[in-house]
Scaffold this active site. Structure first.
Site: not given
Ligand code: NAD
Length: 504
Positions: A202, A277, A311, A408
């Site tokens: 997804k 992550e 991230c 963040e």
């Molecule tokens: P997000 O958590 O809003 O969304 C990530 C994914 O989760 C999307 O596909 C979204 O549709 C899905 N999602 C959202 N709500 C959900 C739920 N209730 N149940 C299941 N899936 C759900 O994150 P974002 O805004 O897309 O990405 C940015 C974040 O990702 C930042 O916090 C960043 O630090 C983190 N990130 C971490 C790493 C790492 O390796 N630690 C790498 C890249 C990004």
């Protein structure tokens, strides 16, 4: 904010042909299909706000079909039963397919996510291919051990023979974010497939296009039907349905810490395994013995690369008081010279942020910092035709309690704090809910290693930042997550350990 030039830039033919399709379907059990409701949602070019495609809005019924397909492929399909060498060969072919379509994939990523083309073309898309090559190599090295025991109650004349073997976890749901879509997807898929798992993917709702293209390339590489299934849709609908589905054995998630908590809760129904992550607020520390010019360039890259939507972005900069003025001036000057524009324009060094909404969120953080007494040295604005650009921003006069220091921001915004003593900076750097990564700049390697030992972070870089490799585990301590992507640690997380103990 500088004038942002959005004059049209032509896409290459393959990317244009892909975008000409306009509507993209779900991929389940080897077939492309519309979602049950027939509803679609739009994906935009963040630089202009123009609609560039329509994706299926999958719901729980669609997720159920995809999980069922992955389950069937796992229980009765050829993938888990295939020889490791054969699995390895297909993973390697997927890497070749990515390389062969590198320009197309980089252009699609830029159109959908906004990033400057060079980020995808030279870092992320090759990085995705590297994940498949690295795990193609590991697929043939999944080994157990023979274990001598002290069991002594076997019948006379008999012996005990005990060994372990590793088996795939089963059906894996992968949920990925929007900041670096293809490479983060590859970090999930490559080790899971190498282990023999089957999957439902997804992607993030605003950046799903390269996932569609990747799945096509994977099929062309010979991946059997049902092994990889693709669901597009919203997080609280398709994502939540996948995270909570009782037929899923593991969720591998990259995204925000807040969503990570929701995934944990959803996973408890069948105690599925989870890799998380999550977010970061990574410190970059410049010691007084650093090569200051190199450190200034490194600190600027650490926060401005990909518009700070990384991230592990170095969003908290700590520099020794003796070099403070030079560092602040140097990082600000680099920020001012960064050319903003449409990511496809070859001159562009920083594209828009992923959406107008996200830019507004970043700008709000900066405004909040200002109203709390922080000083904005450069940047601080959101603007551009779709209000989706944020100028590279350097902020000083911050205190540790400010949201711009603690939370963040996920944009090109760095807060700078001077320090005098090593103990002081270690305490400040570790004073965070996050612990994903950290950077130390010093010409004294011993100083760097001693500092690395004291920093709470999943990765510490010395005299560099964001040095990724498919072989290097990446992930966080504290609220930055559970488990690791990349490296052998990632493969292990898709394997179960079985002990066999026999009287022979
Ligand atoms: P997000 O958590 O809003 O969304 C990530 C994914 O989760 C999307 O596909 C979204 O549709 C899905 N999602 C959202 N709500 C959900 C739920 N209730 N149940 C299941 N899936 C759900 O994150 P974002 O805004 O897309 O990405 C940015 C974040 O990702 C930042 O916090 C960043 O630090 C983190 N990130 C971490 C790493 C790492 O390796 N630690 C790498 C890249 C990004």
């Amino acid at each position: 904010m500088q004038n942002i030039d959005l004059s049209p830039v032509n896409l290459g033919t393959p990317a244009q042909q892909f975008l000409d399709r306009k509507t993209y379907q779900l991929f389940v059990s080897g077939n492309w299909s519309d979602c049950e409701s027939g509803e679609t949602f739009e994906t935009l070019d963040p630089a202009t706000g123009d609609v560039i495609g329509n994706l299926q809005r999958a719901g729980a019924g669609d997720v159920n079909k995809a999980v069922t397909a992955a389950r069937t492929a796992f229980e009765t399909g050829s993938w888990p039963a295939m020889t490791p060498m054969e699995r390895s060969r297909i993973l390697w072919k997927i890497a070749d397919q990515i390389d062969a379509h590198i320009d197309e994939l980089a252009e699609l990523e830029t159109m959908d996510q906004g990033k400057a083309l060079y980020v995808g073309r030279w870092a992320e898309i090759p990085g995705a291919a590297a994940q498949f090559r690295y795990f193609a190599g590991l697929a043939t090295k999944i080994e157990g051990a023979t274990i001598p025991t002290s069991i002594n109650y076997q019948p006379e004349g008999k012996e005990v023979f005990a060994y372990t073997q590793k088996e795939p976890v089963g059906v894996v749901g992968a949920i990925v974010p929007w900041n670096s879509p293809l490479v983060l997807t590859a970090m999930k898929i490559a080790p899971a497939l190498a282990a023999g798992c089957t999957m439902v993917l997804k992607p993030a709702e605003n950046t799903s296009l390269t996932a569609v293209r990747l799945v096509e390339l994977m099929q062309q590489a010979g991946l059997p039907d049902g092994v990889m299934n693709l669901i597009t849709g919203y997080g609280d609908e398709a994502g939540a349905a996948l995270a909570g589905h009782l037929g899923v054995d593991k969720i591998t998630f990259t995204g925000s810490t807040q969503t990570g908590r929701a995934i944990m809760n959803a996973a408890q129904g069948n105690l599925k395994k989870i890799t998380l992550e999550l977010g970061g607020k990574s410190p970059v520390i410049i010691l007084p013995d650093a090569d200051v010019d190199a450190a200034i360039q490194g600190a600027a890259n650490a926060i401005f690369f990909n518009g700070g939507q990384v991230c592990i972005a170095g969003s908290r900069l700590y520099c020794h008081s003796s070099i403070k003025d030079k560092v602040i001036e140097g990082v600000a000057e680099i920020g001012q010279q960064i050319k903003l524009g449409h990511g496809l324009n070859p001159e562009t060094q920083m594209g828009p942020l992923v959406s107008r909404e996200h830019s507004a969120k970043v700008a709000n953080y900066i405004a909040d910092g200002k109203s709390s007494g922080a000083t904005v040295i450069t940047g601080g604005e959101a603007g551009g035709p779709n209000s989706s650009f944020v100028a590279p921003t350097v902020i000083t006069d911050v205190t540790p309690d400010m949201p711009i220091v603690r939370e963040e921001i996920f944009g090109p915004v760095v807060v700078v704090t001077p320090f005098d003593e090593v103990d002081e900076v270690v305490t400040a750097a570790n004073d965070s809910d996050y612990a994903l990564a950290a950077g130390v700049w010093t010409e004294g390697l011993s100083n760097g290693i001693r500092m690395a030992n004291r920093l709470k972070a999943g990765t510490v870089w010395i005299n560099g930042h964001a040095m990724y490799d498919a072989s290097l585990p990446i992930g966080g301590m504290k609220q930055s997550g559970w488990g690791r992507d990349s490296g052998q640690a990632a493969l292990e997380s898709y394997l179960e350990l079985k002990t066999v103990c026999a009287i022979i």
